[in-house]
Design an enzyme around this catalytic site. Structure first.
Site, PDB file in Angstrom:
ATOM      1  N   ARG A  54    -106.390 148.189 -22.861  1.00 55.84           N
ATOM      2  CA  ARG A  54    -104.706 147.654 -22.237  1.00 55.84           C
ATOM      3  C   ARG A  54    -104.153 148.235 -22.230  1.00 55.84           C
ATOM      4  O   ARG A  54    -103.089 148.411 -21.209  1.00 55.84           O
ATOM      5  CB  ARG A  54    -104.556 146.349 -23.448  1.00 55.84           C
ATOM      6  N   ARG A  65     -97.663 142.368 -13.942  1.00 56.48           N
ATOM      7  CA  ARG A  65     -98.912 143.207 -13.981  1.00 56.48           C
ATOM      8  C   ARG A  65     -99.096 144.330 -13.557  1.00 56.48           C
ATOM      9  O   ARG A  65     -99.635 145.295 -13.060  1.00 56.48           O
ATOM     10  CB  ARG A  65     -99.944 142.734 -15.009  1.00 56.48           C
ATOM     11  N   LYS A 123     -93.475 140.061 -26.675  1.00 53.69           N
ATOM     12  CA  LYS A 123     -93.285 139.592 -25.947  1.00 53.69           C
ATOM     13  C   LYS A 123     -93.231 137.628 -25.335  1.00 53.69           C
ATOM     14  O   LYS A 123     -92.442 137.027 -25.391  1.00 53.69           O
ATOM     15  CB  LYS A 123     -93.746 139.467 -24.044  1.00 53.69           C
ATOM     16  N   ARG A 135    -107.754 136.819 -31.475  1.00 51.56           N
ATOM     17  CA  ARG A 135    -108.624 137.789 -30.548  1.00 51.56           C
ATOM     18  C   ARG A 135    -109.243 138.332 -30.245  1.00 51.56           C
ATOM     19  O   ARG A 135    -109.364 139.621 -30.457  1.00 51.56           O
ATOM     20  CB  ARG A 135    -107.029 137.384 -29.973  1.00 51.56           C
ATOM     21  N   ARG A 144    -102.876 141.264 -35.666  1.00 44.25           N
ATOM     22  CA  ARG A 144    -102.923 139.415 -34.986  1.00 44.25           C
ATOM     23  C   ARG A 144    -104.857 139.673 -34.874  1.00 44.25           C
ATOM     24  O   ARG A 144    -105.224 138.379 -34.226  1.00 44.25           O
ATOM     25  CB  ARG A 144    -102.147 139.946 -33.256  1.00 44.25           C
TER      26      ARG A 144
HETATM   27  P1  AMP Z   1    -102.222 138.749 -22.599  1.00 50.70           P
HETATM   28  O1  AMP Z   1    -102.544 137.983 -23.533  1.00 50.70           O
HETATM   29  O2  AMP Z   1    -100.893 138.789 -21.713  1.00 50.70           O
HETATM   30  O3  AMP Z   1    -102.116 140.296 -23.588  1.00 50.70           O
HETATM   31  O4  AMP Z   1    -103.266 138.743 -21.297  1.00 50.70           O
HETATM   32  C1  AMP Z   1    -104.410 139.520 -21.915  1.00 50.70           C
HETATM   33  C2  AMP Z   1    -105.691 139.422 -21.001  1.00 50.70           C
HETATM   34  O5  AMP Z   1    -105.445 138.699 -19.704  1.00 50.70           O
HETATM   35  C3  AMP Z   1    -104.845 140.904 -20.250  1.00 50.70           C
HETATM   36  O6  AMP Z   1    -105.581 142.029 -21.189  1.00 50.70           O
HETATM   37  C4  AMP Z   1    -105.792 140.953 -19.186  1.00 50.70           C
HETATM   38  O7  AMP Z   1    -107.057 140.737 -18.624  1.00 50.70           O
HETATM   39  C5  AMP Z   1    -105.327 139.359 -18.293  1.00 50.70           C
HETATM   40  N1  AMP Z   1    -104.476 139.406 -18.031  1.00 50.70           N
HETATM   41  C6  AMP Z   1    -103.189 138.140 -18.400  1.00 50.70           C
HETATM   42  N2  AMP Z   1    -101.894 138.667 -17.609  1.00 50.70           N
HETATM   43  C7  AMP Z   1    -102.137 139.037 -16.091  1.00 50.70           C
HETATM   44  C8  AMP Z   1    -101.842 139.428 -14.779  1.00 50.70           C
HETATM   45  N3  AMP Z   1    -100.591 139.119 -14.555  1.00 50.70           N
HETATM   46  N4  AMP Z   1    -102.809 140.093 -14.136  1.00 50.70           N
HETATM   47  C9  AMP Z   1    -103.915 140.145 -14.739  1.00 50.70           C
HETATM   48  N5  AMP Z   1    -104.538 140.273 -15.853  1.00 50.70           N
HETATM   49  C10 AMP Z   1    -103.522 140.184 -16.905  1.00 50.70           C
END
Ligand code: AMP
Length: 192
Positions: free
Chosen positions: A146, A90, A14, A135, A129
């Site tokens: 996740r 999400r 994404k 990260r 990654r």
């Molecule tokens: P991402 O970079 O999108 O993979 O997000 C990393 C982490 O941030 C996720 O594993 C969640 O803990 C949190 N996170 C990101 N976006 C959301 C969302 N829309 N709702 C809830 N938690 C989020």
């Protein structure tokens, strides 16, 4: 305005594809993951609270992310051509909140681009990654959680938009350029 959601499991590309699409269509990228990581880095109250969930690979509570997106929409909506939402919504509650926040502004989602990538490929990409970007939530256990959270809470968001006839399924494996062309094809088919 052209408002898109890039949808898919963690590691489905994404962020990579959003970077290409914002250039091509002159859109504003809104990634809740990026927004949360800057809050964590700045050690804000929100960031310190969110970090507890992020470190485990759990979802940050809906009201926190919805509030963050609300602020972004308020400050950016009349400055840009449109938005690409990445990593948001999400949950179905987030999707409903987004729909109503956009409706209040006379806006709506045009299309949800759902990237499909197999589990094995996802784990491979996320472990890579971890090496490239370091990260903290790209460890084997957290990746597994996740993916489970995606399947249990997030995958149903696709149905919400399928009901609105806005869902486009896209093969998310192959070269970055090929996937970008598949996405562009879908975007170019909007309202022609
Ligand atoms: P991402 O970079 O999108 O993979 O997000 C990393 C982490 O941030 C996720 O594993 C969640 O803990 C949190 N996170 C990101 N976006 C959301 C969302 N829309 N709702 C809830 N938690 C989020």
């Amino acid at each position: 305005m052209l408002n898109l959601i890039l949808f898919g499991p963690p590691g489905s590309g994404k962020g990579t594809q959003a970077a290409i699409l914002i250039e091509k269509y002159n859109l504003k990228h809104i990634s809740t993951g990026d927004l949360l990581r800057s809050e964590v880095a700045a050690e804000t109250e929100l960031g310190l609270e969110a970090k507890k969930f992020m470190d485990k690979g759990d979802l940050v509570p809906d009201e926190v992310v919805i509030g963050m997106i609300g602020n972004k929409l308020d400050t950016e909506a009349n400055k840009v051509n449109g938005f690409i939402f990445d990593g948001f919504p999400r949950t179905v509650a987030q999707a409903k909140a987004l729909d109503s926040m956009l409706t209040e502004k006379g806006l709506s989602i045009d299309k949800v681009l759902s990237l499909h990538v197999g589990d094995e490929e996802i784990v491979k990409r996320l472990l890579q990654r971890a090496i490239d970007q370091g990260r903290p939530d790209d460890t084997k256990e957290v990746i597994q959680n996740r993916l489970n959270v995606y399947k249990s809470s997030t995958a149903v968001v696709a149905d919400h938009y399928a009901d609105q006839l806005k869902l486009a399924d896209i093969q998310g494996e192959g070269s970055i350029e090929d996937i970008a062309s598949r996405l562009a094809e879908q975007i170019d088919s909007i309202s022609v």
